[in-house]
Motif scaffolding. Structure first.
Motif, PDB file in Angstrom:
ATOM      1  N   LYS A  62       0.803  -1.216   0.000  1.00 46.83           N
ATOM      2  CA  LYS A  62       0.000   0.000   0.000  1.00 46.83           C
ATOM      3  C   LYS A  62       0.842   1.276   0.000  1.00 46.83           C
ATOM      4  O   LYS A  62       0.321   2.370   0.151  1.00 46.83           O
TER       5      LYS A  62
ATOM      6  N   ALA B  62      -8.225  -2.375 -11.360  1.00 45.93           N
ATOM      7  CA  ALA B  62      -9.052  -1.275 -10.865  1.00 45.93           C
ATOM      8  C   ALA B  62     -10.389  -1.270 -11.588  1.00 45.93           C
ATOM      9  O   ALA B  62     -11.429  -1.007 -10.994  1.00 45.93           O
ATOM     10  N   LYS B  67     -12.182  -0.933  -7.693  1.00 49.48           N
ATOM     11  CA  LYS B  67     -11.571  -0.493  -6.447  1.00 49.48           C
ATOM     12  C   LYS B  67     -10.784   0.780  -6.732  1.00 49.48           C
ATOM     13  O   LYS B  67     -10.217   0.908  -7.811  1.00 49.48           O
ATOM     14  N   PRO B  68     -10.761   1.726  -5.797  1.00 46.76           N
ATOM     15  CA  PRO B  68      -9.999   2.949  -6.044  1.00 46.76           C
ATOM     16  C   PRO B  68      -8.519   2.645  -6.290  1.00 46.76           C
ATOM     17  O   PRO B  68      -7.962   1.725  -5.690  1.00 46.76           O
ATOM     18  N   LEU B  70      -4.799   4.207  -6.103  1.00 43.46           N
ATOM     19  CA  LEU B  70      -3.966   5.306  -5.610  1.00 43.46           C
ATOM     20  C   LEU B  70      -2.657   5.309  -6.387  1.00 43.46           C
ATOM     21  O   LEU B  70      -1.932   4.328  -6.385  1.00 43.46           O
ATOM     22  N   ARG B 219      -7.918   1.419   1.621  1.00 43.59           N
ATOM     23  CA  ARG B 219      -9.092   1.366   0.756  1.00 43.59           C
ATOM     24  C   ARG B 219      -8.706   1.206  -0.716  1.00 43.59           C
ATOM     25  O   ARG B 219      -9.522   0.871  -1.538  1.00 43.59           O
ATOM     26  N   CYS B 220      -7.477   1.566  -1.031  1.00 46.34           N
ATOM     27  CA  CYS B 220      -7.095   1.677  -2.442  1.00 46.34           C
ATOM     28  C   CYS B 220      -6.125   0.584  -2.862  1.00 46.34           C
ATOM     29  O   CYS B 220      -5.520  -0.078  -2.041  1.00 46.34           O
ATOM     30  N   TYR B 222      -2.535   0.193  -4.794  1.00 48.23           N
ATOM     31  CA  TYR B 222      -1.422   1.122  -4.854  1.00 48.23           C
ATOM     32  C   TYR B 222      -0.635   0.945  -6.143  1.00 48.23           C
ATOM     33  O   TYR B 222      -0.365  -0.172  -6.569  1.00 48.23           O
TER      34      TYR B 222
END
Lengths: 396, 328
Positions: A62, B62, B67-68, B70, B219-220, B222
């Motif tokens: 992430k 995505a 899904k968001p 980033l 939430r995202c 990457y």
């Protein structure tokens, strides 16, 4: 062929195990992330090993540091797993339908252990949380003493400091000013504006508190006794210089030097080496009093006014004239909004400001704080914001 | 081994290990062909976006999982471009929310068109409508100014929602954003709760001015994009400036690669490369030399210090670029 199918059947289990492995390595992955990863894998047929890797790589890490770590761990994990599984399959061809735990290869013992613990008793939970908490490199760096810093921490420190600088640079003024839009109406102007429209309140006028631009004056002690810290304090100044518009920076040991221009230029590393070359008494003795007096006499009319915060970073070991120090501190205290003294030694629990110079300066200081780690610097910024008067920041 | 066996096995293990009810996978999509992925790559390519596998995969997922996404990386590497390409690939609209310091909820969600409401009231003064009726009209959709987030939610077809430079907005806004991104509904006191008709495809970009919160990250998906490799950049230049001389393109890309290795305040991105390539092409130049570079350096570097620095080490740079060309 059998081998191929074998592994595909076990795929989801393997992904979950891999996630546990990553979690042990500090990735903050929960069941939600595991589900997401598995869902993502379902969108593609996975004959292609590279696709498999790319899917996991897109779903699991992430942040950039995590992504780098992922690349390493991924290779390691599957390499070892492949080796182990191959060996295992040759041994027990008929045990195809056995539960996966027992097929788990030896090299992955830790993650298997974790899985068992997690399944049967939850005692391991605390350990895991601890690991999670210590994952963020920033956290680690925050508490680390500046003197223990290596080159590799530099980038992260710069980022942290830049954050601090930014939050400091964006304080709000008390007075209101006109604004194009804001949650707050300027009733008086609204009424006036709409007189010409027969009193219908068609046009609204707003007001807001603009961001206050406090000037910042920094003095950094670069004498011998500060050697361990000055490198990072210079970095602190440098970071400030980049985010803060109105700032003047001085370094001193036996004499005062204005380094604002130097800090504006070039790259940090270069600046540092250049500075230590250019400032003749870098790592020399300390004469705080004379240096500050020099400022009061030469620079003060130009740089010091009621909207200025003075930030002095020194350990207070003064070999010079104490009277000069008292006098100059008095002037600074009178003219500036606030005088802040950061002492890297104050981070030590046994520290008492008993040094003579420190004693002399103390009555004129509004905020006295330690500056031995990024955490402590952050603490200082909080006090800037609250605008408290004369406080010694307690160190824990 | 039959496919059905595979499915039961998978379900079994997830149940076992994850232990969550929702662990049942949507296994039906398993049959989808790899073509889908290739299609995304082709779409990206057709939109003039030259890319690498990891980017294709992220964009693909995505879109598949909705899904968001980033995206982080230095300025000028085409983060925003991805959202644009996604929008045209999905044949839908792009709704953009540009973040800045002090951005707050009303500017991202909705506002009442206050002036219009007032005028309407004034004009309607003589009518015999009841207060309730008036109120009904006054707080209807006609008087609602939709800002990007509300627009995205109420759009007739799932749009691509680009939240650009989210790191510029403050942390409060970020938490507000989290709320919208997870519920896909917006409550307007006068109207009620508006539920999303379609879930938009969300692309969030960040330049890492400020670290983005862990919650938003989770939430995202990457994606990190960095400066392109020599080959990729060359492809981009050739794609976007088709009339360029082959040798010049080589030299420009080689030069850019070297410039990026220098210590600069503002490292030039792909946008600068393209600007430069276009400028040189329109000047009918087919090779680089010292004079040309010196004269046009302002297109590539936007910082006085950087320009000076580069000019000083120009001959050295040229030597390096020469080496690259021999190799390729």
């Amino acid at each position: 062929m059998g081998e191929y199918m074998q592994r595909q059947t076990a795929m989801s289990a393997q992904v979950v195990l891999f996630c546990r492995y990553l979690r042990q390595a500090g990735f903050p992955l929960g069941p939600t992330e595991e589900m997401d990863a598995l869902n993502a894998l379902c969108t593609l047929p996975l004959q292609n090993q590279d696709n498999f890797r790319l899917v996991l790589r897109a779903m699991l890490p992430k942040s950039r540091p995590q992504q780098k770590k992922f690349d390493q761990l991924y290779q390691k994990y599957w390499d070892e797993l492949t080796k182990a599984v191959d060996a295992k399959i040759k041994q027990e061809e008929e045990e195809v339908l056995e539960p996966r735990q027992e097929q788990q290869p030896k090299p992955q013992q830790p993650s298997l252990q974790a899985l068992k613990d997690w399944l049967y008793n939850k005692q391991n939970d605390e350990d895991e949380e601890e690991e999670l908490a210590s994952f963020s490199t920033q956290e680690v760096i925050s508490a680390k003493d500046f003197s223990a810093f290596g080159d590799e921490d530099l980038e992260e420190v710069t980022q942290l400091i830049a954050q601090i600088g930014r939050s400091l640079a964006t304080r709000h003024n008390r007075r209101y000013k006109r604004a194009k839009w804001s949650p707050k109406l300027d009733l008086r102007r609204t009424v006036r504006l709409n007189m010409r429209r027969g009193g219908e309140m068609l046009h609204l006028a707003f007001q807001k508190k603009p961001i206050r631009k406090t000037k910042l004056l920094m003095f950094c002690d670069v004498s011998k006794s500060m050697d361990l810290y000055s490198r990072f304090l210079v970095q602190f100044m440098y970071a400030f210089q980049n985010v803060y518009q109105q700032i003047e920076t001085f370094v001193f040991s036996t004499q005062l030097h204005r380094v604002t221009e130097q800090l504006k230029e070039e790259h940090f590393e270069e600046t540092l080496s250049k500075l230590s070359e250019e400032v003749p008494d870098w790592s020399g003795g300390t004469r705080i009093g004379e240096s500050l007096l020099q400022f009061v006499e030469v620079f003060a009319p130009k740089y010091l006014d009621g909207r200025t915060i003075v930030l002095i970073m020194s350990d207070g070991w003064d070999t010079g004239n104490i009277e000069a120090l008292t006098e100059s501190m008095k002037v600074l205290h009178q003219k500036a909004t606030k005088v802040i003294w950061l002492n890297p030694l104050a981070g030590n629990p046994n520290f008492k400001p008993s040094v003579e110079g420190m004693q002399a300066a103390l009555p004129y200081i509004d905020v006295f704080a330690s500056a031995h780690s990024v955490d402590s610097l952050r603490e200082v910024v909080k006090f800037f914001r609250k605008g408290r008067k004369i406080r010694q920041i307690p160190h824990s | 081994m039959p496919a059905f066996y595979l499915q039961t096995q998978q379900k079994h293990f997830i149940q076992l290990y994850v232990g969550f009810k929702y662990a049942y996978l949507k296994l039906s999509s398993q049959n989808m062909e790899n073509k889908e992925l290739a299609k995304v790559q082709k779409m990206l390519h057709e939109q003039g976006y030259i890319t690498e596998d990891s980017i294709v995969m992220s964009v693909f997922l995505a879109m598949q999982l909705n899904k968001p996404l980033l995206i982080e990386g230095p300025a000028g590497v085409g983060k925003t471009e991805i959202a644009k390409v996604m929008a045209s690939a999905l044949e839908t609209d792009l709704i953009r929310l540009q973040c800045y310091e002090g951005l707050d909820a009303p500017q991202a969600l909705y506002e009442w068109n206050y002036q219009r409401q007032l005028l309407y009231l004034k004009m309607d003064e003589q009518s015999s409508k009841s207060v309730e009726e008036k109120e009904q009209t006054l707080f209807g959709e006609n008087f609602l100014l939709k800002r990007p987030l509300l627009q995205a939610i109420t759009h007739h077809k799932a749009p691509v929602l680009l939240i650009d430079e989210v790191d510029r907005a403050d942390e409060e806004f970020e938490s507000f954003l989290l709320e919208v991104l997870s519920d896909w509904q917006i409550t307007i006191p006068e109207i009620g709760t508006i539920q999303a008709t379609h879930k938009p495809y969300v692309v969030v970009t960040s330049n890492r001015v400020r670290e983005i919160s862990e919650a938003l990250r989770r939430r995202c998906m990457y994606l990190w994009i960095t400066y392109p490799t020599f080959e990729k950049e060359l492809n981009i230049v050739r794609g976007k400036v088709p009339q360029i001389d082959a040798k010049l393109a080589d030299q420009i890309c080689g030069f850019m690669q070297e410039v990026r290795k220098m210590r600069l305040q503002k490292i030039p991105g792909i946008a600068e490369t393209l600007d430069w390539a276009m400028a040189l092409t329109s000047l009918h130049i087919d090779h680089l030399d010292k004079k040309i570079v010196e004269d046009t350096l302002g297109i590539v570097l936007k910082d006085w210090q950087d320009i000076r620095h580069t000019q000083d080490s120009l001959s050295e740079l040229f030597e390096k670029v020469g080496v690259i060309q021999k190799l390729s």
